[in-house]
Write a protein that holds these residues in place. Structure first.
Motif, PDB file in Angstrom:
ATOM      1  N   LEU A   1     -10.869  19.546 -11.307  1.00 12.66           N
ATOM      2  CA  LEU A   1     -10.952  18.099 -11.037  1.00 12.66           C
ATOM      3  C   LEU A   1      -9.831  17.621 -10.117  1.00 12.66           C
ATOM      4  CD1 LEU A   1     -11.710  16.856 -14.681  1.00 12.66           C
ATOM      5  CD2 LEU A   1     -13.321  17.039 -12.781  1.00 12.66           C
ATOM      6  N   ILE A   2      -8.831  18.482  -9.893  1.00 16.64           N
ATOM      7  CA  ILE A   2      -7.694  18.070  -9.067  1.00 16.64           C
ATOM      8  C   ILE A   2      -8.139  17.928  -7.614  1.00 16.64           C
ATOM      9  CG2 ILE A   2      -5.405  18.725  -8.193  1.00 16.64           C
ATOM     10  CD1 ILE A   2      -4.903  20.173 -10.803  1.00 16.64           C
ATOM     11  N   GLY A   3      -7.876  16.751  -7.053  1.00 17.82           N
ATOM     12  CA  GLY A   3      -8.212  16.519  -5.643  1.00 17.82           C
ATOM     13  C   GLY A   3      -6.937  16.385  -4.843  1.00 17.82           C
ATOM     14  N   GLU A   4      -6.769  15.224  -4.199  1.00 15.26           N
ATOM     15  CA  GLU A   4      -5.592  15.007  -3.357  1.00 15.26           C
ATOM     16  C   GLU A   4      -4.320  14.931  -4.210  1.00 15.26           C
ATOM     17  OE1 GLU A   4      -3.745  11.730  -0.302  1.00 15.26           O
ATOM     18  OE2 GLU A   4      -5.742  11.361  -1.148  1.00 15.26           O
ATOM     19  N   ILE A   5      -3.286  15.621  -3.782  1.00 15.53           N
ATOM     20  CA  ILE A   5      -2.021  15.639  -4.530  1.00 15.53           C
ATOM     21  C   ILE A   5      -0.950  14.930  -3.717  1.00 15.53           C
ATOM     22  CG2 ILE A   5      -0.220  17.153  -5.485  1.00 15.53           C
ATOM     23  CD1 ILE A   5      -2.544  19.265  -5.767  1.00 15.53           C
ATOM     24  N   VAL A   6      -0.275  13.979  -4.344  1.00 18.48           N
ATOM     25  CA  VAL A   6       0.811  13.267  -3.665  1.00 18.48           C
ATOM     26  C   VAL A   6       1.974  14.261  -3.484  1.00 18.48           C
ATOM     27  CG1 VAL A   6       2.551  11.466  -4.043  1.00 18.48           C
ATOM     28  CG2 VAL A   6       0.125  10.987  -4.490  1.00 18.48           C
ATOM     29  N   PRO A   7       2.584  14.321  -2.295  1.00 16.99           N
ATOM     30  CA  PRO A   7       3.648  15.309  -2.077  1.00 16.99           C
ATOM     31  C   PRO A   7       4.871  15.049  -2.961  1.00 16.99           C
ATOM     32  CG  PRO A   7       3.429  13.841  -0.191  1.00 16.99           C
ATOM     33  CD  PRO A   7       2.297  13.517  -1.104  1.00 16.99           C
TER      34      PRO A   7
ATOM     35  N   ASP B   1      13.228   3.233  -0.194  1.00 16.36           N
ATOM     36  CA  ASP B   1      12.437   2.429  -1.132  1.00 16.36           C
ATOM     37  C   ASP B   1      12.027   3.304  -2.323  1.00 16.36           C
ATOM     38  OD1 ASP B   1      10.852   0.574  -2.323  1.00 16.36           O
ATOM     39  OD2 ASP B   1       9.245   0.635  -0.813  1.00 16.36           O
ATOM     40  N   TYR B   2      12.775   3.198  -3.426  1.00 14.77           N
ATOM     41  CA  TYR B   2      12.413   4.058  -4.559  1.00 14.77           C
ATOM     42  C   TYR B   2      12.524   3.347  -5.898  1.00 14.77           C
ATOM     43  CZ  TYR B   2      17.411   5.014  -5.584  1.00 14.77           C
ATOM     44  OH  TYR B   2      18.739   4.912  -5.904  1.00 14.77           O
ATOM     45  N   ILE B   3      11.731   3.854  -6.850  1.00 13.76           N
ATOM     46  CA  ILE B   3      11.829   3.393  -8.228  1.00 13.76           C
ATOM     47  C   ILE B   3      12.152   4.605  -9.105  1.00 13.76           C
ATOM     48  CG2 ILE B   3      10.312   1.387  -8.035  1.00 13.76           C
ATOM     49  CD1 ILE B   3       8.005   3.095  -9.066  1.00 13.76           C
ATOM     50  N   GLU B   4      12.672   4.328 -10.299  1.00 15.31           N
ATOM     51  CA  GLU B   4      13.044   5.425 -11.198  1.00 15.31           C
ATOM     52  C   GLU B   4      12.130   5.442 -12.418  1.00 15.31           C
ATOM     53  OE1 GLU B   4      17.155   4.866 -12.220  1.00 15.31           O
ATOM     54  OE2 GLU B   4      17.788   4.774 -10.112  1.00 15.31           O
TER      55      GLU B   4
ATOM     56  N   ARG C   1       8.223   6.192   2.998  1.00 10.98           N
ATOM     57  CA  ARG C   1       7.510   6.494   1.752  1.00 10.98           C
ATOM     58  C   ARG C   1       8.010   5.628   0.606  1.00 10.98           C
ATOM     59  NH1 ARG C   1       4.047  11.099   1.762  1.00 10.98           N
ATOM     60  NH2 ARG C   1       3.880  11.643   3.961  1.00 10.98           N
ATOM     61  N   LYS C   2       7.077   5.315  -0.290  1.00 12.11           N
ATOM     62  CA  LYS C   2       7.448   4.678  -1.560  1.00 12.11           C
ATOM     63  C   LYS C   2       7.683   5.821  -2.543  1.00 12.11           C
ATOM     64  CE  LYS C   2       7.763   1.350  -4.635  1.00 12.11           C
ATOM     65  NZ  LYS C   2       8.533   0.123  -4.543  1.00 12.11           N
ATOM     66  N   ILE C   3       8.907   5.944  -2.999  1.00 12.57           N
ATOM     67  CA  ILE C   3       9.281   7.126  -3.778  1.00 12.57           C
ATOM     68  C   ILE C   3       9.426   6.769  -5.260  1.00 12.57           C
ATOM     69  CG2 ILE C   3      11.055   8.939  -4.028  1.00 12.57           C
ATOM     70  CD1 ILE C   3      11.983   8.010  -1.110  1.00 12.57           C
ATOM     71  N   MET C   4       8.913   7.647  -6.134  1.00 15.15           N
ATOM     72  CA  MET C   4       9.296   7.564  -7.542  1.00 15.15           C
ATOM     73  C   MET C   4      10.205   8.756  -7.841  1.00 15.15           C
ATOM     74  SD  MET C   4       7.208   7.768 -11.166  1.00 15.15           S
ATOM     75  CE  MET C   4       6.920   6.031 -11.512  1.00 15.15           C
ATOM     76  N   VAL C   5      11.396   8.463  -8.407  1.00 17.79           N
ATOM     77  CA  VAL C   5      12.310   9.525  -8.812  1.00 17.79           C
ATOM     78  C   VAL C   5      12.166   9.687 -10.319  1.00 17.79           C
ATOM     79  CG1 VAL C   5      14.649  10.435  -8.668  1.00 17.79           C
ATOM     80  CG2 VAL C   5      13.878   8.718  -7.009  1.00 17.79           C
TER      81      VAL C   5
ATOM     82  N   LYS D   1       0.480   5.340 -14.325  1.00 16.84           N
ATOM     83  CA  LYS D   1       0.095   3.917 -14.217  1.00 16.84           C
ATOM     84  C   LYS D   1       1.037   3.186 -13.261  1.00 16.84           C
ATOM     85  CE  LYS D   1      -1.503   3.030 -18.793  1.00 16.84           C
ATOM     86  NZ  LYS D   1      -0.994   2.634 -20.082  1.00 16.84           N
ATOM     87  N   ILE D   2       2.335   3.437 -13.425  1.00 14.05           N
ATOM     88  CA  ILE D   2       3.325   2.753 -12.574  1.00 14.05           C
ATOM     89  C   ILE D   2       3.155   3.187 -11.112  1.00 14.05           C
ATOM     90  CG2 ILE D   2       5.802   2.444 -12.127  1.00 14.05           C
ATOM     91  CD1 ILE D   2       6.220   2.927 -15.193  1.00 14.05           C
ATOM     92  N   CYS D   3       2.951   4.462 -10.894  1.00  8.09           N
ATOM     93  CA  CYS D   3       2.766   4.962  -9.519  1.00  8.09           C
ATOM     94  C   CYS D   3       1.578   4.287  -8.840  1.00  8.09           C
ATOM     95  CB  CYS D   3       2.540   6.474  -9.520  1.00  8.09           C
ATOM     96  SG  CYS D   3       4.013   7.424  -9.842  1.00  8.09           S
ATOM     97  N   LYS D   4       0.478   4.148  -9.595  1.00  6.59           N
ATOM     98  CA  LYS D   4      -0.723   3.523  -9.023  1.00  6.59           C
ATOM     99  C   LYS D   4      -0.434   2.067  -8.679  1.00  6.59           C
ATOM    100  CE  LYS D   4      -4.294   6.455 -10.994  1.00  6.59           C
ATOM    101  NZ  LYS D   4      -5.398   6.659 -11.875  1.00  6.59           N
ATOM    102  N   ARG D   5       0.240   1.406  -9.609  1.00  4.00           N
ATOM    103  CA  ARG D   5       0.537  -0.023  -9.414  1.00  4.00           C
ATOM    104  C   ARG D   5       1.472  -0.248  -8.224  1.00  4.00           C
ATOM    105  NH1 ARG D   5       3.171  -1.602 -14.437  1.00  4.00           N
ATOM    106  NH2 ARG D   5       5.121  -1.398 -13.321  1.00  4.00           N
ATOM    107  N   GLU D   6       2.469   0.629  -8.084  1.00  2.00           N
ATOM    108  CA  GLU D   6       3.513   0.432  -7.066  1.00  2.00           C
ATOM    109  C   GLU D   6       3.188   1.110  -5.730  1.00  2.00           C
ATOM    110  OE1 GLU D   6       6.379  -1.368  -7.584  1.00  2.00           O
ATOM    111  OE2 GLU D   6       5.661  -1.910  -9.591  1.00  2.00           O
ATOM    112  N   GLY D   7       2.091   1.828  -5.679  1.00  2.00           N
ATOM    113  CA  GLY D   7       1.729   2.504  -4.424  1.00  2.00           C
ATOM    114  C   GLY D   7       2.654   3.659  -4.066  1.00  2.00           C
ATOM    115  N   VAL D   8       3.087   4.391  -5.074  1.00  2.00           N
ATOM    116  CA  VAL D   8       3.994   5.517  -4.828  1.00  2.00           C
ATOM    117  C   VAL D   8       3.275   6.608  -4.026  1.00  2.00           C
ATOM    118  CG1 VAL D   8       5.172   7.443  -6.003  1.00  2.00           C
ATOM    119  CG2 VAL D   8       5.462   5.078  -6.834  1.00  2.00           C
ATOM    120  N   ASP D   9       3.934   7.088  -2.961  1.00  2.00           N
ATOM    121  CA  ASP D   9       3.327   8.175  -2.192  1.00  2.00           C
ATOM    122  C   ASP D   9       4.291   9.329  -1.925  1.00  2.00           C
ATOM    123  OD1 ASP D   9       4.875   6.904  -0.360  1.00  2.00           O
ATOM    124  OD2 ASP D   9       3.260   6.421   1.046  1.00  2.00           O
ATOM    125  N   PHE D  10       5.370   9.391  -2.693  1.00  2.00           N
ATOM    126  CA  PHE D  10       6.217  10.594  -2.715  1.00  2.00           C
ATOM    127  C   PHE D  10       6.940  10.640  -4.055  1.00  2.00           C
ATOM    128  CE2 PHE D  10       9.207  13.874  -1.840  1.00  2.00           C
ATOM    129  CZ  PHE D  10       8.677  14.602  -0.791  1.00  2.00           C
TER     130      PHE D  10
END
Ligand code: NZQ
Ligand code: ZN
Length: 381
Positions: free
Chosen positions: A123-129, A58-61, A30-34, A79-88
């Protein structure tokens, strides 16, 4: 007892040294954002523990999710999550960081403005875990699906339902650095969470009543130690568990709920920035006074079981019970009058106006309207 559905999928990982298990809880690849708040995680050693547990991943802060998380800040994270492909997502901090993270999790797969999701949960659809390391006992966000998001520009603050964390790691040692004021506000928040699910009608569930009273009694018992003994593990462990149990759905099984104190408190935070738990300590005694006929039988039960108040007329018992509740909040070091907080009649009028505008009808009987909210606030002026 009312019909209910209970489901709580959060894996609660509780105790000393549990942050080390973090890596195992996040699926590989997973690409993680902390996400973090303003810096407490750096000063209390939590950051180092998280970094060690995520070594090789693989994580960003993302730093700077403030108290009463603001949509303005969260838009940047999305915005950063979308750009970096964050999926956790992994939240590290208090309820604000976690609530903000929940909103980010819902907004990553949404194309419009994240604030839309706060205004219209449909409006909430898919939620990233997401999961979390919770460092502040108060909100129980670690084991519920709520998020409360603020808008700096419009001075608004609204609750929404997103999803439960996959896992929550609670090491009571992380709370040793909490300032006294945050401890006080966190205990007030937990106390009122229980009240919102308890201080309604009698007889719906004697079992849930006893669970709620057990949490209230535990809070009253440990409060002096939570304030005075900064690093007593067992005391902080009990406090942390009180907070989680206060709003993870458990004590709400089969009973009526109120939540009017929270609705009014959110307005005080939105307009004046007053810390969440503190607003509740101010509002709740006023609500008890204004709704004392409606809640009479439950106030008497609460007074007797939590404060040992018996004897005298019903009115006297109710007055003594409300006074005991106020004394408890004072004993936490909290001011409990609006005037002490510099809040005036103009704010009361504005809250009444906002409630009327949205057709507010809060509380277990749906009778806390703008006019009733005004009377509640005038009681605690
Ligand atoms: O930002 P940092 O530097 O991390 O500092 C925080 C913040 O200043 C600090 N802190 C947190 N853990 C610490 C620490 N300082 C030292 N040591 C630690 N271990 O404490 C300050 C307050 O943190 P915050 O997260 O804002 O507090 P809390 O957990 O009380 O969260 C408040 C927010 O949650 C919402 C509130 O409305 C408010 O926006 N709520 C969320 C709920 C939910 N999700 O179910 C329910 C609640 O009723 C509540 O409305
Ligand atoms: Zn609360």
């Amino acid at each position: 007892m009312k019909n209910f559905v209970f489901r709580n999928p959060t894996k609660l990982i509780f105790g000393k040294g549990t942050i080390a298990s973090l890596g195992r809880e996040i699926p590989e690849g997973r690409k993680i954002m902390v996400t973090f708040g303003g810096g407490s995680a750096k000063t209390n050693g939590v950051y180092d523990q998280v970094a060690a547990a995520l070594a090789g991943r693989d994580y960003i802060e993302f730093w700077g999710i403030e108290s009463n998380p603001k949509i303005e800040t969260l838009r940047e994270a999305v915005k950063i999550c979308k750009r970096e492909g964050v999926d956790f997502l992994l939240s590290v901090g208090g309820g604000s960081v976690l609530d903000g993270t929940k909103l980010i999790a819902a907004a990553i797969r949404y194309d419009g403005d994240p604030w839309d999701l706060v205004l219209d949960g449909r409006l909430i659809g898919e939620i990233v875990p997401f999961g979390d390391v919770m460092t502040m006992p108060a909100t129980a966000s670690e084991m519920n699906l709520n998020a409360v998001i603020s808008n700096k520009a419009t001075k608004e603050k609204f609750g929404m339902r997103v999803d439960y964390p996959r896992f929550s790691i609670l090491d009571p040692q992380t709370t040793f650095t909490l300032p006294e004021y945050q401890r006080a506000c966190g205990m007030a928040d937990t106390f009122i969470h229980v009240m919102e699910q308890y201080m309604t009608v009698t007889g719906e569930s004697p079992l849930m009543d006893r669970w709620s009273e057990g949490i209230l009694q535990t809070l009253v018992e440990i409060a002096p130690k939570v304030l005075a003994e900064k690093d007593d593990y067992d005391v902080m462990a009990d406090y942390m568990l009180c907070a989680t149990m206060g709003l993870n759905g458990f004590i709400a099984m089969g009973v009526s709920e109120d939540w009017a104190t929270h609705k009014i408190g959110h307005e005080l935070t939105a307009i004046h920035g007053i810390t969440h738990g503190h607003t509740l300590a101010i509002v709740f005694p006023g609500l008890l006074r204004v709704l004392k006929e409606q809640k009479k039988s439950k106030i008497l039960q609460y007074g007797e079981r939590v404060w040992n108040i018996t004897g005298g007329s019903e009115d006297e018992c109710i007055d003594r019970t409300i006074a005991a509740t106020e004394n408890f909040f004072r004993s936490l070091g909290l001011k409990i009058r609006l005037s002490e907080m510099g809040v005036g009649a103009d704010t009361i009028a504005e809250i009444e106006r906002r409630f009327n505008e949205r057709g507010a009808a809060y509380g277990e009987n749906g009778n806390v309207t703008g006019e009733v909210a005004r009377r509640i606030l005038e009681e605690v002026m």
